[in-house]
Scaffold this active site. Structure first.
Site, short mmCIF file in Angstrom:
data_model
loop_
_atom_site.label_atom_id
_atom_site.label_comp_id
_atom_site.label_asym_id
_atom_site.label_seq_id
_atom_site.Cartn_x
_atom_site.Cartn_y
_atom_site.Cartn_z
N SER A 20 50.44 26.38 49.02
CA SER A 20 49.93 25.27 49.83
C SER A 20 50.08 25.55 51.32
O SER A 20 51.10 26.09 51.77
CB SER A 20 50.70 23.98 49.51
OG SER A 20 50.38 23.49 48.22
N ASP A 66 51.70 8.88 46.75
CA ASP A 66 50.26 8.92 46.49
C ASP A 66 49.64 8.05 47.57
O ASP A 66 49.92 6.85 47.63
CB ASP A 66 49.95 8.39 45.08
CG ASP A 66 48.46 8.51 44.76
OD1 ASP A 66 47.63 8.24 45.66
OD2 ASP A 66 48.13 8.87 43.62
N TYR A 156 30.68 22.28 49.41
CA TYR A 156 31.76 21.50 50.04
C TYR A 156 31.35 20.02 50.06
O TYR A 156 32.18 19.12 50.00
CB TYR A 156 32.08 22.03 51.43
CG TYR A 156 33.43 21.61 51.96
CD1 TYR A 156 34.60 21.91 51.26
CD2 TYR A 156 33.56 20.91 53.16
CE1 TYR A 156 35.85 21.53 51.74
CE2 TYR A 156 34.80 20.53 53.66
CZ TYR A 156 35.94 20.84 52.93
OH TYR A 156 37.17 20.46 53.43
N LYS A 163 35.71 15.17 56.21
CA LYS A 163 36.43 15.89 57.29
C LYS A 163 35.90 15.48 58.67
O LYS A 163 36.66 15.43 59.64
CB LYS A 163 36.34 17.40 57.10
CG LYS A 163 37.12 17.94 55.90
CD LYS A 163 38.61 17.63 55.95
CE LYS A 163 39.39 18.48 54.95
NZ LYS A 163 40.82 18.09 54.88
N ILE A 192 41.41 29.58 52.56
CA ILE A 192 42.65 30.17 52.03
C ILE A 192 42.72 29.84 50.54
O ILE A 192 42.40 28.72 50.15
CB ILE A 192 43.90 29.58 52.73
CG1 ILE A 192 43.84 29.83 54.25
CG2 ILE A 192 45.18 30.16 52.14
CD1 ILE A 192 44.98 29.15 55.03
N LEU A 195 45.63 25.93 45.69
CA LEU A 195 45.21 25.17 44.50
C LEU A 195 43.90 24.44 44.76
O LEU A 195 43.03 24.37 43.88
CB LEU A 195 46.27 24.16 44.09
CG LEU A 195 47.42 24.62 43.20
CD1 LEU A 195 48.21 23.41 42.74
CD2 LEU A 195 46.90 25.42 42.01
N ALA A 196 43.75 23.91 45.98
CA ALA A 196 42.54 23.16 46.33
C ALA A 196 41.29 24.04 46.34
O ALA A 196 40.17 23.55 46.36
CB ALA A 196 42.70 22.46 47.68
#
Ligand code: NAD
Ligand code: 0WE
Length: 262
Positions: A20, A66, A156, A163, A192, A195-196
């Protein structure tokens, strides 16, 4: 040990794995002397975030968060206030769109609900954290930082508008909080493999083409982003607010590929 974040207390969101971006930030912050608190999204991630916290100055403050739940946001700030009495830095490293939003063509897949969820979790949550942290940030040259990515990249999709909203949030929050000595900035990172990014079809090719097209001929790392984050949240950046700093190996300055040299 002297570091340029000595004595600063930082809340770090967005740790989901060792890869991350938030981990790169936490490691740079720990190295520069900051005291850290972490949040994790759901019990599934608790152990992993505790491991990261233990590695970073042996941080003991690890709290559930969350960002779709106002009560959890309030609870985090209450715990931090109890343990620290205030807070110097908040890192927002959170982004989410429902999986089906991130494939195919934008107007084929976007829905009212997908749009709302993406904007809620990826953009509104930054304002929500700023709103909740504000009372704890008074009188201490505090800083808020978020992570963005704003390019028209295939698939995206709705994350692009989310964003854009997040970046407008950076400017609006900076304007709102400046009079309280609180700075608000964003880092626009190059791609990069976190996980995302896992499971995004063609991500490997995106990494390769970003590296090739960049002046530095490489991808950026979570360490690159972490070091810039440490600077931006430190008093070294006291004159910078409302800004988006690109940590992208120079990718965004390029207009056309140059002939190969050598
Ligand atoms: P990651 O998967 O490691 O982190 C994303 C984080 O968002 C996870 O920790 C997840 O738990 C958290 N999250 C999602 N929904 C949440 C919710 N409802 N409440 C609380 N937390 C929630 O991936 P990453 O790449 O480190 O992403 C961090 C940030 O960096 C994101 O904002 C992302 O958009 C941004 N970014 C990533 C890249 C990239 O290529 N990886 C590039 C530029 C910007
Ligand atoms: O901001 C991001 C990723 C954001 C993201 C990732 C996921 C995957 C898992 C948001 N929501 C979800 N939802 C899930 O279910 N990046 C900058 C990395 C990224 O993601 C892409 C990219 C790049 C770059 C998706 C499509 C195309 C390019």
């Amino acid at each position: 040990r002297m570091g340029f974040l000595n004595g600063k207390k930082a809340l770090i969101t967005g740790v989901a794995s060792d890869r991350s971006i938030a981990v790169g930030i936490a490691e740079a912050f720990a190295r520069e002397g900051a005291e850290l608190a972490f949040t994790y999204q759901g019990d599934r991630l608790k152990g992993r975030v505790e491991d990261v916290a233990a590695r970073c100055n042996d941080s003991k403050l690890v709290l559930p968060l969350d960002v779709t739940d106002d009560a959890q946001i309030a609870n985090v700030m209450q715990e931090v206030e109890q343990q620290w009495g205030g807070i110097d830095i908040v890192i927002h490293a959170i982004g989410f769109a429902p999986r089906e939003q991130l494939q195919g063509r934008y107007l084929d897949v976007v829905t009212r609900e997908g749009f709302a969820i993406s904007h809620d979790i990826s953009a509104y949550s930054f304002a929500a954290l700023g709103k909740a942290a504000r009372p704890l940030m008074q009188g201490r040259n505090a800083a808020l930082l978020t992570l963005t990515y704003l390019r028209a990249v295939p698939m995206y999709n709705v994350m692009g508008p989310a964003k854009a909203s997040l970046e407008a949030n950076v400017r609006f929050m900076a304007a709102d909080l400046g009079s309280e000595g609180i700075r608000v900035n964003g880092i626009s990172a190059g791609p990069i493999k976190t996980l995302a990014a896992a499971g995004i079809s063609g991500f490997r090719n995106m990494l390769a083409s970003a590296a090739t097209a960049s002046p530095l001929k490489r991808n950026v790392t979570i360490e690159d982003v972490g070091n810039t984050a440490a600077f931006l949240c430190s008093d070294l950046a006291a004159g910078i607010t409302g800004e988006i700093i690109y940590v992208d190996a120079g990718y965004r300055i390029m207009g056309m590929q140059f002939p190969e040299e050598g």
